[in-house]
Design an enzyme around this catalytic site. Structure first.
Site, PDB file in Angstrom:
ATOM      1  N   SER A   1       0.860  -1.193   0.000  1.00 31.44           N
ATOM      2  CA  SER A   1       0.000   0.000   0.000  1.00 31.44           C
ATOM      3  C   SER A   1       0.888   1.233   0.000  1.00 31.44           C
ATOM      4  O   SER A   1       2.058   1.152   0.408  1.00 31.44           O
ATOM      5  CB  SER A   1      -0.845  -0.016   1.277  1.00 31.44           C
ATOM      6  OG  SER A   1      -1.488   1.219   1.471  1.00 31.44           O
TER       7      SER A   1
ATOM      8  N   TYR B   1      -2.116  -0.885  10.384  1.00 31.11           N
ATOM      9  CA  TYR B   1      -2.193  -1.135   8.939  1.00 31.11           C
ATOM     10  C   TYR B   1      -0.881  -0.766   8.255  1.00 31.11           C
ATOM     11  O   TYR B   1      -0.315  -1.560   7.486  1.00 31.11           O
ATOM     12  CB  TYR B   1      -3.346  -0.324   8.355  1.00 31.11           C
ATOM     13  CG  TYR B   1      -3.582  -0.562   6.891  1.00 31.11           C
ATOM     14  CD1 TYR B   1      -4.217  -1.716   6.447  1.00 31.11           C
ATOM     15  CD2 TYR B   1      -3.171   0.367   5.936  1.00 31.11           C
ATOM     16  CE1 TYR B   1      -4.436  -1.934   5.090  1.00 31.11           C
ATOM     17  CE2 TYR B   1      -3.390   0.153   4.591  1.00 31.11           C
ATOM     18  CZ  TYR B   1      -4.026  -1.008   4.169  1.00 31.11           C
ATOM     19  OH  TYR B   1      -4.234  -1.219   2.836  1.00 31.11           O
TER      20      TYR B   1
END
Ligand code: ADP
Length: 260
Positions: free
Chosen positions: A139, A152
């Site tokens: 990401s 995350y």
């Protein structure tokens, strides 16, 4: 119809929705035999139905990729895999002190540890056949710290490290196996929806189909890293954006600006 992946077995974890679904549809349109592993049997089946309706081949299995024995069992029921897409992911999206211990562990279980369980289940076969591609979806948050994403972001930084180390290891061993890392920025999916209601996003979301097409092209060319959009070019902007996010997050939670 494109046939660049004709006859290839492509396994997509988390292929039941969002980016995984788009990758599954794109791979099928390029002639791949698609296998979807998703924790949601219905979501996986629904994507298979979509693929079959357009003449493609697809099968789904209900698998929790964070469950080591479930991964071993599911892998033993699969044929060889030419392209593995490590895509399944979860996000909590809360400030550190509001994230529970179980939520933190759960993020790492799915976004990081599952990469090991799933990749190890297929890597030996790829090495013995002398070819294979492992694509790991990290990401933009795997390159840049984002407020409200300590679990995350850390799990995606780890995913980036996993995929890069695997690439070096495969190359050194001249195995014929490639590892690709993809770092998409904000995508409009069910995952980002919950977060974006708390974080008003300042960048237009990327379309999953467009990202899936770029991933398919990267698989063909065996490009090692794919950062989307060109985050390197926009890095100062991205940083400024995340600082603003932090302010807005703190406002949203009624916390003091002095915490910044
Ligand atoms: P995004 O596409 O933005 O990553 P989504 O939430 O739309 O986010 O898609 C993530 C997919 O991963 C979903 O289909 C979800 O069911 C799947 N998934 C989440 N956790 C697991 C897990 N433990 N095992 C397998 N699939 C999972």
């Amino acid at each position: 119809m494109l046939y660049h992946l004709r006859g290839k077995n492509v396994l997509i974890t988390g292929g039941g929705s969002g980016l995984g679904r788009s990758i599954a549809l794109e791979a099928a349109s390029r002639g791949a035999q698609v296998m979807i592993w998703d924790i949601s049997a219905e979501a996986g089946e629904a994507v298979c139905t979509e693929i079959r309706q357009t003449g493609g081949e697809a099968r789904a299995m209900e698998v929790d990729v964070s469950d080591r024995s479930a991964v071993r069992l599911a892998a033993s029921r699969c044929e060889s895999v030419d392209v593995l897409i490590n895509n399944a992911g979860v996000i909590v999206g809360k400030p550190l002190l509001e994230t529970s211990e179980d939520e933190i562990a759960g993020t790492f279980d799915v976004n990081t540890l599952a990469l090991y369980w799933v990749t190890r289940a297929f890597l030996g076969g790829m090495i013995s056949r002398g070819h294979g591609t492992v694509v790991t979806i990290s990401s933009a948050s795997g390159l840049l710290g984002v407020a409200g994403q300590s679990d995350y972001a850390a799990s995606k930084f780890a995913a980036f490290g996993f995929a890069e180390a695997l690439r070096a290891e495969m190359r050194r061993g001249r195995t014929g196996v490639t590892s690709l890392t993809v770092c998409p920025s904000y995508l409009e999916t069910s995952m980002s929806h919950g977060v974006s209601t708390r974080f008003p996003l300042l960048l237009p979301p990327l379309r999953t189909e467009k990202v899936a097409r770029r991933i398919a092209r990267a698989i063909e060319k065996r490009h090692a890293q794919l950062i989307m959009p060109s985050l390197v070019r926009t890095l100062p902007v991205a940083r400024a954006m995340h600082v603003r996010h932090f302010d807005r997050l703190m406002d949203a939670f009624g916390a003091s600006r002095a915490m910044d």
